[in-house]
Scaffold this active site. Structure first.
Site, PDB file in Angstrom:
ATOM      1  N   TYR A 165     -47.190  22.658  23.263  1.00 55.98           N
ATOM      2  CA  TYR A 165     -45.751  22.349  23.334  1.00 55.98           C
ATOM      3  C   TYR A 165     -45.068  23.495  24.052  1.00 55.98           C
ATOM      4  O   TYR A 165     -45.287  24.666  23.730  1.00 55.98           O
ATOM      5  CB  TYR A 165     -45.154  22.175  21.940  1.00 55.98           C
ATOM      6  CG  TYR A 165     -43.647  21.950  21.943  1.00 55.98           C
ATOM      7  CD1 TYR A 165     -42.777  22.948  21.496  1.00 55.98           C
ATOM      8  CD2 TYR A 165     -43.094  20.768  22.421  1.00 55.98           C
ATOM      9  CE1 TYR A 165     -41.401  22.760  21.504  1.00 55.98           C
ATOM     10  CE2 TYR A 165     -41.715  20.574  22.428  1.00 55.98           C
ATOM     11  CZ  TYR A 165     -40.876  21.570  21.972  1.00 55.98           C
ATOM     12  OH  TYR A 165     -39.506  21.383  22.002  1.00 55.98           O
ATOM     13  N   ASP A 260     -47.586  30.645  28.311  1.00 59.97           N
ATOM     14  CA  ASP A 260     -46.374  30.397  27.528  1.00 59.97           C
ATOM     15  C   ASP A 260     -46.508  31.222  26.240  1.00 59.97           C
ATOM     16  O   ASP A 260     -47.131  30.789  25.285  1.00 59.97           O
ATOM     17  CB  ASP A 260     -46.233  28.909  27.210  1.00 59.97           C
ATOM     18  CG  ASP A 260     -45.041  28.648  26.299  1.00 59.97           C
ATOM     19  OD1 ASP A 260     -44.736  27.464  26.051  1.00 59.97           O
ATOM     20  OD2 ASP A 260     -44.415  29.622  25.830  1.00 59.97           O
ATOM     21  N   LYS A 288     -38.074  33.228  21.434  1.00 59.66           N
ATOM     22  CA  LYS A 288     -38.182  33.612  20.028  1.00 59.66           C
ATOM     23  C   LYS A 288     -37.991  35.115  19.788  1.00 59.66           C
ATOM     24  O   LYS A 288     -36.872  35.612  19.900  1.00 59.66           O
ATOM     25  CB  LYS A 288     -39.513  33.102  19.466  1.00 59.66           C
ATOM     26  CG  LYS A 288     -39.582  31.556  19.487  1.00 59.66           C
ATOM     27  CD  LYS A 288     -40.867  31.053  18.899  1.00 59.66           C
ATOM     28  CE  LYS A 288     -41.056  29.576  19.222  1.00 59.66           C
ATOM     29  NZ  LYS A 288     -40.204  28.714  18.387  1.00 59.66           N
TER      30      LYS A 288
HETATM   31  P1  KE4 Z   1     -37.145  26.619  22.544  1.00 60.47           P
HETATM   32  O1  KE4 Z   1     -36.568  25.820  23.688  1.00 60.47           O
HETATM   33  O2  KE4 Z   1     -37.186  25.809  21.255  1.00 60.47           O
HETATM   34  O3  KE4 Z   1     -36.464  27.973  22.382  1.00 60.47           O
HETATM   35  O4  KE4 Z   1     -38.651  26.975  22.917  1.00 60.47           O
HETATM   36  C1  KE4 Z   1     -39.546  25.933  23.211  1.00 60.47           C
HETATM   37  C2  KE4 Z   1     -40.965  26.428  23.008  1.00 60.47           C
HETATM   38  C3  KE4 Z   1     -41.702  26.781  24.122  1.00 60.47           C
HETATM   39  N1  KE4 Z   1     -42.979  27.239  24.001  1.00 60.47           N
HETATM   40  C4  KE4 Z   1     -43.556  27.393  22.786  1.00 60.47           C
HETATM   41  C5  KE4 Z   1     -44.966  27.901  22.702  1.00 60.47           C
HETATM   42  C6  KE4 Z   1     -42.841  27.062  21.605  1.00 60.47           C
HETATM   43  O5  KE4 Z   1     -43.438  27.207  20.395  1.00 60.47           O
HETATM   44  C7  KE4 Z   1     -41.516  26.574  21.711  1.00 60.47           C
HETATM   45  C8  KE4 Z   1     -40.695  26.171  20.495  1.00 60.47           C
HETATM   46  N2  KE4 Z   1     -41.453  26.041  19.267  1.00 60.47           N
HETATM   47  C9  KE4 Z   1     -40.877  25.222  18.227  1.00 60.47           C
HETATM   48  C10 KE4 Z   1     -41.785  25.363  17.008  1.00 60.47           C
HETATM   49  N3  KE4 Z   1     -42.974  24.636  17.160  1.00 60.47           N
HETATM   50  C11 KE4 Z   1     -39.487  25.609  17.883  1.00 60.47           C
HETATM   51  C12 KE4 Z   1     -38.986  24.915  16.646  1.00 60.47           C
HETATM   52  C13 KE4 Z   1     -38.142  23.712  16.948  1.00 60.47           C
HETATM   53  O6  KE4 Z   1     -38.470  22.943  17.902  1.00 60.47           O
HETATM   54  O7  KE4 Z   1     -37.148  23.507  16.226  1.00 60.47           O
END
Ligand code: KE4
Length: 453
Positions: A165, A260, A288
């Site tokens: 993801y 990533d 994060k």
């Molecule tokens: P954001 O757009 O949510 O800041 O980041 C996306 C993203 C990109 N790459 C990786 C490896 C990630 O884990 C994420 C976001 N992770 C999720 C948790 N699995 C955030 C939690 C959510 O979607 O509310």
């Protein structure tokens, strides 16, 4: 009326209690459902795969959350990774307050973003001698890095891992592939087939599958984007040699290797998975922890690639709040503390105590549990045998996981509400928090054994 609020009383001395949504959380959730889709601003927070209404959080400090029902919980979500120092770290809060008093956002150049970029280029292997651009989320970071890779190479295909993801940019929302490489089919409504036609998925940890795709689409693949330590299928360590294998294949084929590290960055080592495994990608995406809990993302890497980014080059990317001084204050201070205090040996010990403690209790009760951990992130999969990719993860007993999650919450421990997420420890998880967690695991796993053996 302006939202006035009394200061939150200190709740860290309070023993953790039953975190299942009480009257106040349920009242707030019903109000939320009336005005917010699913009552949440991000789907996973709705507790869909574990059941029950989500507790509403009023405050967070150190390893603890305080719910609107006045209950203290030991937190292993850590706002999905950022809270590696513990919530509301005094030095970070102080830096944010000081920055805010000078204005929230300028939309102009500021000294802090230069200091931040310099530190990032010192700490993150892929940024050594390179360039880095700040954005406001992980999604923006990966979306931008992929556009850049396509602009730099003039190629269109991208490869991602099944179960990886990378945020919600259209081209990344492809249905989980099955087995060998699958040409992108939309994984969400509203994503036109044309948008994902160039997105290929391969199983994680399978170099042969990547080699096959690169042979089949020689000269057409712009980038491989990978979570070097996936957290979004649950935590799955890379097999020995896998990351180096990707590095070699990309070098041979002129494909941009993108790590990533939104989740693994500053989490599995100060220099992320790159440092832990000694493999440097062409571009890296951060999020994060890089923002310390405030909206910050970043992408960067090799100068010869990054100089294609506007205004230097012709790959467009922009953002109103990119590098804003308040978010930078949170991220920069967090990073400075990680560099100053080197918490990684302590984080390793804390995470091992928790993950191995839970796994030992599961073993005693005859509950199959695959105990996956890399540094300060871990996942226990409720299934026999090892978990090396998303197909393996999907064979977990999701009902057992949901039972475990509910029971842990009832005993004051807040885990990510999905088997396919990682748990995170912070530097603030002290012996009291660990002891409470393992006592809760005794009760929760006993309940699972009764109902799911
Ligand atoms: P954001 O757009 O949510 O800041 O980041 C996306 C993203 C990109 N790459 C990786 C490896 C990630 O884990 C994420 C976001 N992770 C999720 C948790 N699995 C955030 C939690 C959510 O979607 O509310």
């Amino acid at each position: 009326a302006m939202t006035t609020r009394e200061p939150t009383p200190d709740f860290t001395a309070q023993l953790p209690g039953d975190g299942r949504a009480g009257a106040r959380s349920r009242e707030l959730f019903n109000a939320a459902l009336a005005v917010i889709p699913g009552g949440v601003n991000s789907p996973v927070r709705a507790f869909k795969s574990v059941g029950g209404d989500p507790p509403f959080i009023r405050a967070a400090r150190g390893p603890y959350l305080l719910t609107e029902d006045g209950v203290t919980l030991v937190d292993y979500v850590g706002t999905w990774g950022p809270a590696i120092l513990g919530h509301a770290h005094p030095e970070v809060i102080d830096a944010v307050c000081r920055a805010a008093k000078d204005g929230l956002s300028f939309g102009a150049c500021s000294a802090a973003e230069v200091e931040f970029a310099e530190l990032l280029c010192t700490v993150v292997p892929a940024l050594h001698g390179g360039l880095v651009r700040l954005v406001s989320s992980g999604t923006e970071a990966t979306m931008s890095a992929l556009r850049l890779a396509r602009g730099f190479t003039g190629r269109s295909k991208i490869i991602k891992a099944d179960g990886g993801y990378h945020g919600h940019a259209d081209m990344l929302l492809v249905a989980a592939g099955s087995g060998a490489a699958t040409l992108g089919i939309p994984g969400s409504e509203g994503v036109p087939p044309s948008t994902v036609r160039d997105t290929l998925t391969v199983p994680f940890n399978d170099l042969a599958a990547v080699e096959k795709v690169l042979d089949e689409y020689r000269g057409a693949v712009a980038a491989i984007i990978i979570e070097p330590v996936p957290g979004n299928m649950g935590c799955v360590p890379p097999r020995p040699g896998y990351l180096q294998g990707l590095r070699d294949l990309c070098t041979r084929e002129g494909v941009v290797l993108i790590f990533d590290e939104v989740m693994s960055g500053f989490r599995v080592a100060l220099g992320g998975a790159s440092q832990r495994y000694g493999v440097t990608p062409d571009l890296v995406c951060l999020g994060k922890i890089v923002g310390g809990g405030m909206p910050v993302g970043a992408y960067g890497g090799k100068r010869e690639i990054m100089q294609h980014v506007a205004p230097l080059g012709h790959v467009y990317q922009a953002g109103t709040l990119s590098g804003n001084p308040v978010a930078v204050a949170a991220g920069l201070t967090t990073l400075q503390i990680l560099v100053r205090d080197d918490p990684y040996p302590a984080l390793e010990a804390i995470a091992a105590a928790v993950a191995n403690g839970i796994a030992a209790r599961a073993a005693q009760l005859g509950i199959p549990l695959a105990n996956n951990r890399v540094g300060a992130m871990f996942t226990g999969f409720f299934r026999e045998g090892d978990v090396h990719d998303y197909d393996d993860a999907k064979q977990s007993d999701l009902a057992a996981f949901a039972e475990f999650h509910r029971e842990m919450l009832a005993h004051g421990v807040y885990l990510a509400p999905s088997q396919f997420e990682a748990s995170f420890v912070s530097l603030a998880h002290d012996q009291a928090a660990i002891d409470h967690t393992l006592a809760a695991a005794d009760a929760a796993l006993a309940a699972v054994a009764r109902r799911h053996a």
